[in-house]
Design an enzyme around this catalytic site. Sequence first.
Site, PDB file in Angstrom:
ATOM      1  N   ASP A 126      -3.400  17.960  21.603  1.00 51.90           N
ATOM      2  CA  ASP A 126      -4.557  17.091  21.846  1.00 51.90           C
ATOM      3  C   ASP A 126      -5.590  17.329  20.750  1.00 51.90           C
ATOM      4  OD1 ASP A 126      -5.950  15.289  23.996  1.00 51.90           O
ATOM      5  OD2 ASP A 126      -7.464  16.758  23.356  1.00 51.90           O
ATOM      6  N   ILE A 127      -6.100  16.240  20.156  1.00 51.78           N
ATOM      7  CA  ILE A 127      -7.123  16.374  19.118  1.00 51.78           C
ATOM      8  C   ILE A 127      -8.460  16.687  19.797  1.00 51.78           C
ATOM      9  CG2 ILE A 127      -8.345  15.187  17.248  1.00 51.78           C
ATOM     10  CD1 ILE A 127      -5.844  13.532  16.776  1.00 51.78           C
ATOM     11  N   GLU A 134      -5.314  10.274  22.193  1.00 54.28           N
ATOM     12  CA  GLU A 134      -5.269  11.267  21.116  1.00 54.28           C
ATOM     13  C   GLU A 134      -4.353  12.431  21.480  1.00 54.28           C
ATOM     14  OE1 GLU A 134      -8.884  12.322  23.669  1.00 54.28           O
ATOM     15  OE2 GLU A 134      -7.932  10.497  22.934  1.00 54.28           O
TER      16      GLU A 134
END
Length: 488
Positions: free
Chosen positions: A365-366, A408
């Site tokens: 996950d960003i 994301e």
Amino acid sequence: MVIKTGSLDSINDSQSGSLNNELLTAILTSASDLITGHGLLHGINPLLEELGRITQVSRVWIFQTLELQDDYILQDYVFEWASEEKYIQIGLPHFNHFKSAIHTLEYSDLIKSRQKGEYQHVITSKLSDSWLKTYLESQKIRSMLTIPIIVENQWWGTLGLDDCERAIEWSATEIVLLRTASFFISSAIVRDNLRVKRNQLSVLMQNTTCSTWELDIRRGHLWCTSEILSPSSDVVHTIHFNLRLWLRRIHPAYRHRFLQQARKYIYSKSSSFRCDIKILRNDGTYGWIEVSANSAIDVPQQDPVLAGIFWDITDRKEGEVRLEQEATTDPLTGVLNRRKIKQKIESYLSHIRRHQSFFTLAIVDIDYFKRINDTYGHPVGDKVLCHFTKICQKALRKNDSIARIGGEEFAILLPKTAETTALEMCHYIRDSIKNHPYIHQNKPITYSVSIGASIIRNNNLSVDKIIEQTDNALYQAKHHGRDQVVLK
């Protein structure tokens, strides 16, 4: 006497002086129109007229067999010559696509005799009481000679000569000559069928590219027309290959498939043959073709020949690839989508069951991605997502997979990867993201990622359970301050 039948091959007439020269001349003269004329009607109608005029019968006709079942036969009255108007039958409603029940053994035997290519000679008055005698008397036929028309080894129809005035005893020579006429009629039918098929093929070729081909497996030769191999050329010619050179034209991944299916089709007498392969064109590019074939030609049986058509299906195959990509990939980043990665996980679970194997699933996950969108806008955020996937793809091995499973959020699948290697790869991806920021307007956009990973050795877990377990590891990585890797 019921019906006089006999094999036309064994017929013999010792009275050679009975040869009807006029009949022979008429048949041979008509042969030219039948073999080289402009169509079926162009040659057959004049032949029937000549046969009727010379033999002085009441009527000469041709029935076509449209359908034959155990209990009925469907026929059509397709050609006729009559000496007088009162003898005309063609066009009558009961002779237009008429179905006749095969209700007696005598009629069944008559049909079987015609299927074998035997002639039938009948004098009505000499028949015993039967359905045939009743039928002929109802039409006032005193004698009848019928000769089957055989087309491509099948009973196509019947050539008949009716006389309503005389009880004719046909001589063997006359029967043989009339059989010769049936041969020319058969040839005209084959020629007409070929003309129709050529016209149909011509229409097809106006809308698609295709080539005709023939493969002689025993002698190792293949012939094909040039449309497929030279699609840009307006000149069509026949190309010959020996089998070795032809196989070189086939993409290596499809050579074995082509040979295997061709042999299976010929030697198992399968009813259909179809194979999609990639072929090398004369311009050096590969194209897709669909190989289709008709029945194998066994002449003789130990010399099998396969014949058919090559269809250019390059556009269709490329379309299928596009549809597959659209169905399985993320349109923004080009990596796999959630549906496809779940299919891959299920496949790896099956592999674990069969081979006692294992794999690692990581979810990435960003961190604080919303800030990027809010600060720079969504178009820049999309470019950051693409930047992230490119860094991951460089870090992954050939058999590894990456998929976008959320806005994301990404999943990385690492087959046959245990704890130590999985941790190393996850830390390498995390460090690469930090060390290679996205450059926007000559300024770096630095971001980090959180990674949760699971080693999967238990084949009893469901796909959803595995994703949930890995999500828990990702939650722990975020809970511990983000920019972390947690392996469970």
